[in-house]
Write an enzyme that holds these catalytic residues in place. Structure first.
Site, PDB file in Angstrom:
ATOM      1  N   LYS A 134     -25.276   2.323 -22.366  1.00  0.00           N
ATOM      2  CA  LYS A 134     -24.520   3.056 -23.397  1.00  0.00           C
ATOM      3  C   LYS A 134     -24.065   2.113 -24.502  1.00  0.00           C
ATOM      4  O   LYS A 134     -24.078   2.466 -25.674  1.00  0.00           O
ATOM      5  CB  LYS A 134     -23.263   3.673 -22.762  1.00  0.00           C
ATOM      6  CG  LYS A 134     -23.469   5.073 -22.268  1.00  0.00           C
ATOM      7  CD  LYS A 134     -22.131   5.691 -21.907  1.00  0.00           C
ATOM      8  CE  LYS A 134     -21.312   4.789 -21.054  1.00  0.00           C
ATOM      9  NZ  LYS A 134     -20.908   5.197 -19.763  1.00  0.00           N
TER      10      LYS A 134
ATOM     11  N   LYS B 280     -34.604  17.251 -14.386  1.00  0.00           N
ATOM     12  CA  LYS B 280     -33.512  17.997 -13.731  1.00  0.00           C
ATOM     13  C   LYS B 280     -32.183  17.242 -13.746  1.00  0.00           C
ATOM     14  O   LYS B 280     -31.140  17.830 -14.063  1.00  0.00           O
ATOM     15  CB  LYS B 280     -33.913  18.366 -12.292  1.00  0.00           C
ATOM     16  CG  LYS B 280     -33.013  19.413 -11.657  1.00  0.00           C
ATOM     17  CD  LYS B 280     -33.204  20.804 -12.233  1.00  0.00           C
ATOM     18  CE  LYS B 280     -34.322  21.543 -11.524  1.00  0.00           C
ATOM     19  NZ  LYS B 280     -34.705  22.786 -12.182  1.00  0.00           N
TER      20      LYS B 280
ATOM     21  N   CYS C  76     -15.006 -24.710 -21.776  1.00  0.00           N
ATOM     22  CA  CYS C  76     -13.698 -24.424 -21.173  1.00  0.00           C
ATOM     23  C   CYS C  76     -13.519 -25.204 -19.864  1.00  0.00           C
ATOM     24  O   CYS C  76     -13.413 -26.420 -19.914  1.00  0.00           O
ATOM     25  CB  CYS C  76     -13.469 -22.935 -21.019  1.00  0.00           C
ATOM     26  SG  CYS C  76     -11.714 -22.553 -21.029  1.00  0.00           S
TER      27      CYS C  76
ATOM     28  N   GLY D  28     -15.703 -26.059 -18.045  1.00  0.00           N
ATOM     29  CA  GLY D  28     -16.806 -27.023 -18.126  1.00  0.00           C
ATOM     30  C   GLY D  28     -16.386 -28.288 -18.870  1.00  0.00           C
ATOM     31  O   GLY D  28     -16.710 -29.405 -18.467  1.00  0.00           O
TER      32      GLY D  28
ATOM     33  N   GLN E  42     -13.258 -29.279 -19.207  1.00  0.00           N
ATOM     34  CA  GLN E  42     -12.220 -29.924 -18.392  1.00  0.00           C
ATOM     35  C   GLN E  42     -12.861 -30.756 -17.285  1.00  0.00           C
ATOM     36  O   GLN E  42     -12.421 -31.869 -16.982  1.00  0.00           O
ATOM     37  CB  GLN E  42     -11.283 -28.855 -17.809  1.00  0.00           C
ATOM     38  CG  GLN E  42     -10.578 -28.038 -18.893  1.00  0.00           C
ATOM     39  CD  GLN E  42      -9.732 -26.905 -18.351  1.00  0.00           C
ATOM     40  OE1 GLN E  42      -9.763 -26.599 -17.169  1.00  0.00           O
ATOM     41  NE2 GLN E  42      -8.961 -26.266 -19.225  1.00  0.00           N
TER      42      GLN E  42
ATOM     43  N   ARG F  65      -5.510 -21.852 -19.449  1.00  0.00           N
ATOM     44  CA  ARG F  65      -4.133 -22.222 -19.223  1.00  0.00           C
ATOM     45  C   ARG F  65      -3.938 -23.743 -19.347  1.00  0.00           C
ATOM     46  O   ARG F  65      -2.912 -24.219 -19.772  1.00  0.00           O
ATOM     47  CB  ARG F  65      -3.785 -21.827 -17.777  1.00  0.00           C
ATOM     48  CG  ARG F  65      -2.538 -21.071 -17.660  1.00  0.00           C
ATOM     49  CD  ARG F  65      -2.363 -20.427 -16.302  1.00  0.00           C
ATOM     50  NE  ARG F  65      -2.302 -18.991 -16.490  1.00  0.00           N
ATOM     51  CZ  ARG F  65      -3.130 -18.118 -15.958  1.00  0.00           C
ATOM     52  NH1 ARG F  65      -4.104 -18.534 -15.182  1.00  0.00           N
ATOM     53  NH2 ARG F  65      -2.983 -16.849 -16.186  1.00  0.00           N
TER      54      ARG F  65
ATOM     55  N   HIS G 121     -14.306 -21.117 -26.318  1.00  0.00           N
ATOM     56  CA  HIS G 121     -15.536 -20.421 -25.922  1.00  0.00           C
ATOM     57  C   HIS G 121     -16.369 -20.069 -27.163  1.00  0.00           C
ATOM     58  O   HIS G 121     -16.170 -18.998 -27.747  1.00  0.00           O
ATOM     59  CB  HIS G 121     -15.190 -19.114 -25.211  1.00  0.00           C
ATOM     60  CG  HIS G 121     -14.583 -19.285 -23.868  1.00  0.00           C
ATOM     61  ND1 HIS G 121     -15.320 -19.212 -22.719  1.00  0.00           N
ATOM     62  CD2 HIS G 121     -13.303 -19.508 -23.482  1.00  0.00           C
ATOM     63  CE1 HIS G 121     -14.514 -19.384 -21.668  1.00  0.00           C
ATOM     64  NE2 HIS G 121     -13.290 -19.572 -22.107  1.00  0.00           N
TER      65      HIS G 121
ATOM     66  N   GLU H  50     -19.363 -19.147 -27.287  1.00  0.00           N
ATOM     67  CA  GLU H  50     -20.342 -18.079 -27.029  1.00  0.00           C
ATOM     68  C   GLU H  50     -19.903 -16.714 -27.547  1.00  0.00           C
ATOM     69  O   GLU H  50     -20.740 -15.882 -27.888  1.00  0.00           O
ATOM     70  CB  GLU H  50     -20.661 -18.005 -25.527  1.00  0.00           C
ATOM     71  CG  GLU H  50     -19.560 -17.470 -24.621  1.00  0.00           C
ATOM     72  CD  GLU H  50     -18.568 -18.533 -24.151  1.00  0.00           C
ATOM     73  OE1 GLU H  50     -18.472 -19.591 -24.799  1.00  0.00           O
ATOM     74  OE2 GLU H  50     -17.868 -18.297 -23.143  1.00  0.00           O
TER      75      GLU H  50
HETATM   76  N1  GLN Z   1      -9.285 -22.406 -15.393  1.00  0.00           N
HETATM   77  C1  GLN Z   1      -9.221 -23.157 -16.595  1.00  0.00           C
HETATM   78  C2  GLN Z   1      -7.909 -22.937 -17.333  1.00  0.00           C
HETATM   79  O1  GLN Z   1      -7.227 -21.971 -17.076  1.00  0.00           O
HETATM   80  C3  GLN Z   1     -10.415 -22.839 -17.501  1.00  0.00           C
HETATM   81  C4  GLN Z   1     -10.491 -21.426 -17.926  1.00  0.00           C
HETATM   82  C5  GLN Z   1     -11.848 -21.051 -18.499  1.00  0.00           C
HETATM   83  O2  GLN Z   1     -12.862 -21.681 -18.226  1.00  0.00           O
HETATM   84  N2  GLN Z   1     -11.891 -19.970 -19.258  1.00  0.00           N
HETATM   85  O3  GLN Z   1      -7.543 -23.727 -18.167  1.00  0.00           O
END
Ligand code: GLN
Length: 541
Positions: free
Chosen positions: A19, A191, A384, A386, A388, A465, A510, A512
């Site tokens: 959809k 149907k 993100c 990744g 860290q 976070r 992010h 993406e």
């Molecule tokens: N868990 C990590 C944080 O809260 C990364 C979050 C994420 O990858 N969106 O900072």
């Protein structure tokens, strides 16, 4: 154009028929005719928003610029239309009820008995019209989640019935169904479609247009039959056949004049059929790219489900097209990665993408993948969590803090290179301590990131976070990992990279989410470009 027109997209027979793609394609075709269009998704579940939903159940959580955790269909709307959606584009039953209950507690209803009809339906109707009224859109397309016949869809159907009655030609319902093919009988079966339309009719809604998902061409007899049995014009029965790419769907819909039928039914002039030039050029380029030798990109994460990394997969594949290369995204389950099997798991990979995520599960494998990619100079992109993990791996194996960790994984870590920062609290905009939505970032000239964006000042979407701990910044930089993207307000590190390597970049945001068909994200394009070059160089050696 005058009054805003409302198009509802409902679905029957089965879920997952696409959809969101049909709604996006209709939006695209109307937009190409010069209309101002937006799309919104109404989901019948009770969660306030999809932020807390498990990716296994609901796919990725998409994030809008204004910091709303949204359904992944909003990603399709943005990728197709190149628009930016907001919190108002995604409503759930939970939000509707919360707002009604809050009003009841405030005494707004003056002692009335609060009921599904009219209070819940009125709140749904108010939300349907919110964007149209506020921003004067020509068209507001509303996709209703779930399948007709579900108990939880009923208040939405009643709201559509009322709106169709009140708005007349300014409202229209497109119903998507499925036409199965019975191999034994050698026949397409209509149907289930008839039953699904009956279900809608019993809610008082006569669909204006039927889109039939099918794996085989529909004959004109099948269309005639469906039209006759469902009270729909024959030219308003449109087939949606399996396409090699979802981006083909607007073209397939235009070829069957779906947009023309909509305009005629809504009393609007039809005019010339738009050429969709840039869109067709993209498809042509994509078609050529798809016929090249696939470039393998490892997507290292813990969610073994296509939809869990939807926007990342789309962004990678778009970046492939713009590099004239087919990209094969190979999922590598980080929970299974060890020092012993990593070489085998990443064999033949031209690039490694370390995915986002929450919690400790699968993190150890991400460190293993990062170490391997870093020491073998394979282009790497961390997003993100990744990013860290890239920072933690570097602290452990290069800075020599073998016990380095993130406060998320290990509350008592002595070297918390990824931490919850005091300053972060002052710039947190929504629920809890999560940094959500678009934030500014200044890029360092000469960095890989700057090279990709071609500008110093950028804005990207966040959802996390934890943050890079600035106490360690000088040490990182001295050892070769540079902090090349900084939030001007809070000084938080948004991008790290190792300049000495071919392409090794981690972003706290992010990227993406903002990659679209006609505007692929520069970091993804640069990552794929570097992956192609480095793979070819290695092959020559
Ligand atoms: N868990 C990590 C944080 O809260 C990364 C979050 C994420 O990858 N969106 O900072």
């Amino acid at each position: 154009m005058g009054e805003t027109k409302y198009i509802f997209v409902t679905g029957g027979v089965a879920s997952s028929l696409g959809k969101g793609i049909i709604a996006s394609s209709i939006g695209k075709l109307l937009q190409a005719r010069g209309y101002k269009v937006t799309i919104q998704k109404f989901d019948p579940y009770i969660n306030i928003d999809p932020g807390t939903l498990n990716p296994y159940e609901h796919g990725e959580c998409y994030v809008t610029v204004d910091g709303h955790e949204a359904d992944l269909d909003l990603g399709h709307y943005e990728r197709f239309l190149g628009i930016q959606t907001t919190k108002a584009n995604n409503i759930t039953t939970g939000r509707i009820y919360k707002s009604v209950i809050d009003k009841e507690r405030r005494g707004d209803y003056l002692g009335k008995t609060i009921q599904v009809i009219p209070h819940i339906t009125d709140e749904i109707k108010r939300n349907v019209k919110l964007l149209g009224n506020k921003y004067k859109f020509d068209f507001v397309i509303t996709e209703i989640g779930g399948t007709v016949g579900d108990i939880e869809s009923l208040p939405y159907l009643e709201s559509i019935r009322q709106l169709k009655w009140e708005l007349g030609r300014d409202a229209l319902c497109v119903h998507l169904t499925y036409v199965p093919y019975l191999t034994a009988a050698g026949e397409l079966k209509t149907k289930p479609t008839q039953h699904s339309v009956k279900e809608l009719q019993s809610a008082g809604i006569q669909p204006d247009i039927l889109v039939l998902r099918t794996e085989h061409e529909l004959s004109s007899n099948v269309r005639k039959k469906v039209a006759l049995f469902c009270n729909v014009d024959e030219n308003a029965v449109v087939q949606s056949i399996d396409a090699p790419t979802i981006y083909e769907v607007p073209i397939l819909m235009q070829a069957q004049k779906l947009d023309e039928t909509i305009l005629k039914k809504m009393g609007l002039p039809v005019g010339d059929t738009p050429g969709l030039g840039p869109w067709r050029a993209f498809l042509e380029r994509r078609h050529k790219a798809e016929n090249t030798e696939p470039l393998h990109i490892a997507l290292v994460g813990k969610y073994d489900l296509q939809d869990a990394y939807k926007s990342i997969r789309e962004a990678l594949s778009q970046a492939g097209t713009y590099n004239d290369r087919k990209v094969s995204v190979d999922f590598v389950n980080s929970e299974k990665l060890t020092e012993e099997n990593v070489a085998e798991a990443l064999k033949g990979m031209a690039g490694v993408l370390i995915g986002p995520g929450f919690g400790e599960r699968g993190v150890a494998g991400k460190f293993v993948a990062i170490k391997y990619a870093r020491t073998h100079d394979i282009p790497t992109f961390g997003i993100c969590l990744g990013m860290q993990c890239i920072a933690i791996e570097f602290a452990r194996n290069v800075l020599g803090y073998t016990d380095a960790d993130s406060r998320e994984m290990n509350e008592k870590t002595p070297h918390n290179v990824i931490d919850i920062m005091e300053e972060q609290k002052s710039i947190t905009n929504m629920g809890g301590t999560m940094r959500l939505g678009a934030y500014e970032c200044i890029l360092q000239k000469g960095s890989k990131a700057y090279e990709a964006y071609g500008t110093e000042h950028i804005q990207e979407r966040h959802r996390h976070r934890y943050e890079f701990n600035n106490q360690y910044k000088t040490e990182y930089e001295a050892a070769g990992m540079k902090c090349v993207g900084i939030n001007p307000e809070s000084d938080l590190v948004e991008i790290v990279e190792i300049p000495k390597l071919k392409w090794f970049v981690g972003t706290q945001f992010h990227p993406e989410y903002s990659s679209t068909v006609l505007n692929p994200h520069p970091l993804f394009v640069a990552f794929i470009k570097a992956s192609i070059e480095s793979f070819e160089e290695k092959a020559k050696k």
